[in-house]
Design a protein around this motif. Structure first.
Motif, PDB file in Angstrom:
ATOM      1  N   LEU A 450       0.843  -1.197   0.000  1.00 38.56           N
ATOM      2  CA  LEU A 450       0.000   0.000   0.000  1.00 38.56           C
ATOM      3  C   LEU A 450       0.877   1.246   0.000  1.00 38.56           C
ATOM      4  O   LEU A 450       1.650   1.484   0.936  1.00 38.56           O
ATOM      5  N   VAL A 451       0.747   2.049  -1.063  1.00 41.83           N
ATOM      6  CA  VAL A 451       1.626   3.212  -1.238  1.00 41.83           C
ATOM      7  C   VAL A 451       0.793   4.493  -1.362  1.00 41.83           C
ATOM      8  O   VAL A 451      -0.391   4.469  -1.712  1.00 41.83           O
ATOM      9  N   LYS A 452       1.450   5.605  -1.079  1.00 44.60           N
ATOM     10  CA  LYS A 452       0.852   6.909  -1.345  1.00 44.60           C
ATOM     11  C   LYS A 452       0.721   7.118  -2.852  1.00 44.60           C
ATOM     12  O   LYS A 452       1.539   6.627  -3.633  1.00 44.60           O
ATOM     13  N   PHE A 453      -0.281   7.885  -3.238  1.00 48.27           N
ATOM     14  CA  PHE A 453      -0.380   8.313  -4.634  1.00 48.27           C
ATOM     15  C   PHE A 453      -1.028   9.691  -4.671  1.00 48.27           C
ATOM     16  O   PHE A 453      -1.731  10.098  -3.739  1.00 48.27           O
ATOM     17  N   ASP A 454      -0.757  10.430  -5.716  1.00 48.86           N
ATOM     18  CA  ASP A 454      -1.501  11.662  -5.943  1.00 48.86           C
ATOM     19  C   ASP A 454      -1.962  11.719  -7.392  1.00 48.86           C
ATOM     20  O   ASP A 454      -1.552  10.903  -8.229  1.00 48.86           O
ATOM     21  N   VAL A 455      -2.862  12.639  -7.670  1.00 55.33           N
ATOM     22  CA  VAL A 455      -3.509  12.758  -8.974  1.00 55.33           C
ATOM     23  C   VAL A 455      -3.282  14.166  -9.479  1.00 55.33           C
ATOM     24  O   VAL A 455      -3.421  15.140  -8.717  1.00 55.33           O
ATOM     25  N   ARG A 456      -2.934  14.295 -10.744  1.00 52.81           N
ATOM     26  CA  ARG A 456      -2.773  15.610 -11.366  1.00 52.81           C
ATOM     27  C   ARG A 456      -3.879  15.823 -12.392  1.00 52.81           C
ATOM     28  O   ARG A 456      -3.988  15.083 -13.363  1.00 52.81           O
ATOM     29  N   TYR A 457      -4.693  16.838 -12.149  1.00 49.41           N
ATOM     30  CA  TYR A 457      -5.738  17.243 -13.080  1.00 49.41           C
ATOM     31  C   TYR A 457      -5.295  18.522 -13.801  1.00 49.41           C
ATOM     32  O   TYR A 457      -4.727  19.430 -13.175  1.00 49.41           O
ATOM     33  N   MET A 458      -5.585  18.590 -15.086  1.00 46.97           N
ATOM     34  CA  MET A 458      -5.325  19.800 -15.858  1.00 46.97           C
ATOM     35  C   MET A 458      -6.597  20.640 -15.872  1.00 46.97           C
ATOM     36  O   MET A 458      -7.666  20.178 -16.295  1.00 46.97           O
ATOM     37  N   HIS A 473     -10.541  15.432 -18.802  1.00 42.19           N
ATOM     38  CA  HIS A 473     -10.896  14.098 -18.307  1.00 42.19           C
ATOM     39  C   HIS A 473      -9.677  13.216 -18.085  1.00 42.19           C
ATOM     40  O   HIS A 473      -9.680  12.345 -17.218  1.00 42.19           O
ATOM     41  N   VAL A 474      -8.653  13.422 -18.885  1.00 43.44           N
ATOM     42  CA  VAL A 474      -7.432  12.631 -18.730  1.00 43.44           C
ATOM     43  C   VAL A 474      -6.647  13.193 -17.547  1.00 43.44           C
ATOM     44  O   VAL A 474      -6.329  14.376 -17.516  1.00 43.44           O
ATOM     45  N   PHE A 475      -6.356  12.362 -16.572  1.00 44.95           N
ATOM     46  CA  PHE A 475      -5.558  12.812 -15.437  1.00 44.95           C
ATOM     47  C   PHE A 475      -4.343  11.906 -15.288  1.00 44.95           C
ATOM     48  O   PHE A 475      -4.271  10.819 -15.871  1.00 44.95           O
ATOM     49  N   TRP A 476      -3.386  12.366 -14.521  1.00 43.33           N
ATOM     50  CA  TRP A 476      -2.112  11.652 -14.386  1.00 43.33           C
ATOM     51  C   TRP A 476      -1.900  11.234 -12.940  1.00 43.33           C
ATOM     52  O   TRP A 476      -2.293  11.935 -12.004  1.00 43.33           O
ATOM     53  N   LEU A 477      -1.276  10.077 -12.795  1.00 45.88           N
ATOM     54  CA  LEU A 477      -1.092   9.489 -11.467  1.00 45.88           C
ATOM     55  C   LEU A 477       0.390   9.382 -11.149  1.00 45.88           C
ATOM     56  O   LEU A 477       1.209   9.113 -12.030  1.00 45.88           O
ATOM     57  N   ARG A 478       0.700   9.600  -9.876  1.00 40.67           N
ATOM     58  CA  ARG A 478       2.078   9.471  -9.411  1.00 40.67           C
ATOM     59  C   ARG A 478       2.058   8.653  -8.128  1.00 40.67           C
ATOM     60  O   ARG A 478       1.202   8.871  -7.260  1.00 40.67           O
ATOM     61  N   PHE A 479       3.001   7.737  -8.028  1.00 41.20           N
ATOM     62  CA  PHE A 479       2.986   6.776  -6.925  1.00 41.20           C
ATOM     63  C   PHE A 479       4.320   6.798  -6.167  1.00 41.20           C
ATOM     64  O   PHE A 479       5.388   6.964  -6.772  1.00 41.20           O
TER      65      PHE A 479
END
Length: 624
Positions: A450-458, A473-479
């Motif tokens: 189980l890891v942290k993640f964040d989401v980037r919305y434009m 609608h397209v967003f990016w994920l970072r883990f």
């Protein structure tokens, strides 16, 4: 060649005089700003040039038993033994003596993210730091608690400086601990000496320099002001708290939106000239827009037939600039119908201290639920300390994250539950301190856990009056790359998610349309559409607040402006039952390399939505 011949004919004394003039030319500004008397400059130059460390001839370290109240003496007869620095030379030390300046060496110079590794790997460093800080350590291999103890105590000894040149990474503040002599100079509100860091440019070596502020006799103590330059009595108490405990009884932790003067000062510092009002032109529906941009991501990917790239800035209909535009006034007067990719005063949402201030409008003082509790360390330090102390008394989690106002990518960002550590951050770059999300919604990575993640919305801001805001609608994920836990707070791959700019670490790539079903399998009670609706509601409230007042107190409604912002968000658990979005930051001129790589039409969609008023059929949601 003539210069070489001339120098060859110089005496050594003349040569040294020339070198001294060069020294002054390079360092006069730094020496003057530190208050070093000019009469001492020549001696300082000589001692640096010839590596003269002669403080031991004038000073000594004296051990003493700290004075205590009578009741404390009875209960604790073995009072702590401490050290102080005193003048040991019989003739004392005179302010008028041009040689009364001394070099202090640095025992350890480092950047915070490397501190643990250096303590564990550099031979002799850990025992030396343990001895200097009074940490009891014996043996060859240090147990983990010794390293942790040094990492905690070092904030009572740390000093800092920052390089003014180089890359963003090279400008991250450097921290250092003076040698055993310098580290034992104690605090006084009426210091007998001054001590400042000094960076010698030719050798690229940093020293601390010490000189007397008053004549000293043999046996007099050498002291310095740990809060030098701070004249506000309350802020002095706050900054001295790592050494002098203070309950700040009269201070409230309540924070309200700053006064208008705060925003006016920011506008003055930003040097933005606001535009005059212009009327939007009436354009033919089939107009071809000429686009000028120095940004390769735009020039390599903008292929829509209604946009034509040009190398001539003067003929462009659209200026898409990577750098901040400052003179909106000139553009509005000379080229009123040229469209821009920036709004005047948009720093109110893209700079972290301003973001928190503007967000306070939503609820008239307290921060909205979608923003972590945030304090500006420059202007709200007493309120933060009081809040921290109250949480500590109540036994509540007290992990915080310190972030520079205007840097991204995790640079100069610190996670800690050490109040001393946070207070000392005020001495480096301006920062906000935000409540660290101690109970984040985690994502299960099969190979990690189980890891942290964040989401980037434009986000696309089409206009301010009326407010028109879209989300892509397209967003990016970072883990994160390691399983989350509230320990080893300096472990980047556990507590941070931005791996794009770090060499030798894995960058986990999951497409948004793959992520949604994976997320919903892990959290079947939380459909992504519901989570996204909460996110969009938070974006709406933020931009409504940011556009609710005229500039410089709100984003300027310049009709020729458009903009895209990258909104970075996380999710946290609200009492373990519901997910609460948390806006971390909004980024100006974001790096869209991944967007272009995986979605080649990204900039085509951005330009269509912003400049053609054609959102229908595009993967967008209108938020406002």
């Amino acid at each position: 060649k003539e210069n070489q011949n001339a120098r060859a004919g110089m005496s050594s004394e003349e040569d040294e005089e020339e070198q001294f003039r060069a020294f002054v030319a390079l360092h006069a500004a730094a020496l003057s700003s530190s208050g070093v008397p000019r009469v001492l400059w020549s001696s300082l130059f000589h001692k640096i040039t010839h590596e003269v460390f002669d403080a031991g001839e004038v000073f000594g370290i004296l051990q003493f038993r700290e004075e205590e109240e009578e009741t404390e003496k009875k209960s604790n007869p073995a009072a702590d033994v401490r050290c102080k620095v005193v003048v040991t030379r019989e003739s004392g030390l005179q302010v008028s003596d041009p040689n009364s300046i001394f070099l202090v060496d640095h025992a350890w110079t480092y950047r915070v993210e490397h501190a643990r590794q250096q303590l564990e790997q550099i031979p002799g460093l850990l025992p030396r730091m343990a001895s200097l800080m009074g940490v009891d350590f014996h043996g060859e291999v240090p147990p983990p608690e010794i390293v942790e103890s040094i990492l905690e105590r070092m904030w009572k000894y740390n000093q800092t400086y920052q390089l003014s040149h180089g890359s963003a990474e090279e400008k991250v503040p450097v921290w250092y601990i003076m040698d055993e002599f310098g580290s034992q100079v104690q605090h006084s509100d009426r210091p007998s000496c001054a001590m400042f860091p000094f960076f010698h440019i030719p050798s690229q070596v940093a020293y601390t320099i010490l000189w007397p502020l008053q004549d000293l006799q043999e046996g007099d103590e050498v002291t310095r002001d740990f809060s030098y330059g701070e004249t506000d009595p309350l802020l002095r108490r706050c900054r001295l708290l790592p050494w002098k405990p203070d309950a700040l009884e009269e201070v409230s932790n309540a924070v309200t939106e700053p006064a208008d003067s705060y925003y006016e000062a920011i506008a003055l510092e930003n040097k933005e000239r606001l535009p005059v009002e212009v009327q939007p032109p009436s354009l033919p529906t089939d107009k071809i827009f000429k686009v000028f941009s120095e940004l390769s991501q735009v020039t390599n990917n903008l292929t829509h037939p209604r946009f034509l790239l040009t190398d001539e800035e003067g003929e462009a209909d659209i200026l898409w600039s990577y750098n901040h535009i400052k003179d909106f006034r000139k553009l509005s007067e000379e080229r009123p119908h040229v469209l821009l990719n920036q709004f005047p005063c948009e720093s109110l949402v893209t700079v972290k201290d301003c973001l928190a201030s503007v967000a306070r409008r939503v609820r008239g003082g307290p921060l909205p639920d979608w923003l972590p509790e945030t304090f500006n360390l420059q202007t709200e330090l007493p309120q933060f300390i009081k809040y921290f102390q109250q949480r500590q008394r109540r036994g509540e989690d007290n992990h915080w994250i310190c972030k520079p106002w205007n840097l991204a990518r995790g640079l100069d960002t610190h996670i800690t539950n050490n109040l001393d550590y946070i207070i000392r951050q005020r001495e480096s770059t301006p920062k906000v301190v935000c409540k660290y999300i101690d109970d984040p919604v985690l994502f299960h990575r099969e190979e990690v856990g189980l890891v942290k993640f964040d989401v980037r919305y434009m986000l696309m801001l089409r206009s301010v009056q009326p407010l028109r805001l879209y989300a892509y609608h397209v967003f990016w994920l970072r883990f994160a790359n390691k399983a989350f836990s509230l320990d080893h707070l300096d472990d980047y791959q556990k507590h941070f998610t931005v791996m794009n700019y770090t060499e030798g670490v894995e960058l986990k790539q999951v497409h948004f349309d793959d992520f949604i079903p994976m997320f919903e399998r892990q959290y079947p009670q939380h459909p992504w559409k519901e989570v996204e609706a909460q996110l969009f509601a938070a974006f709406r409230e933020l931009f409504q607040a940011a556009s609710s007042r005229p500039p410089p107190f709100g984003i300027c409604p310049y009709s020729s402006s458009r903009a895209i912002y990258a909104a970075d968000v996380m999710l946290k658990w609200n009492r373990g039952l519901s997910m609460q979005p948390q806006i971390l930051e909004l980024n100006f001129s974001p790096d869209c390399a991944r967007a272009c790589l995986y979605h080649p039409d990204f900039y085509n969609h951005m330009f269509q939505a912003l400049f053609l008023d054609e959102p229908d059929g595009l993967p967008l949601t209108r938020i406002v």
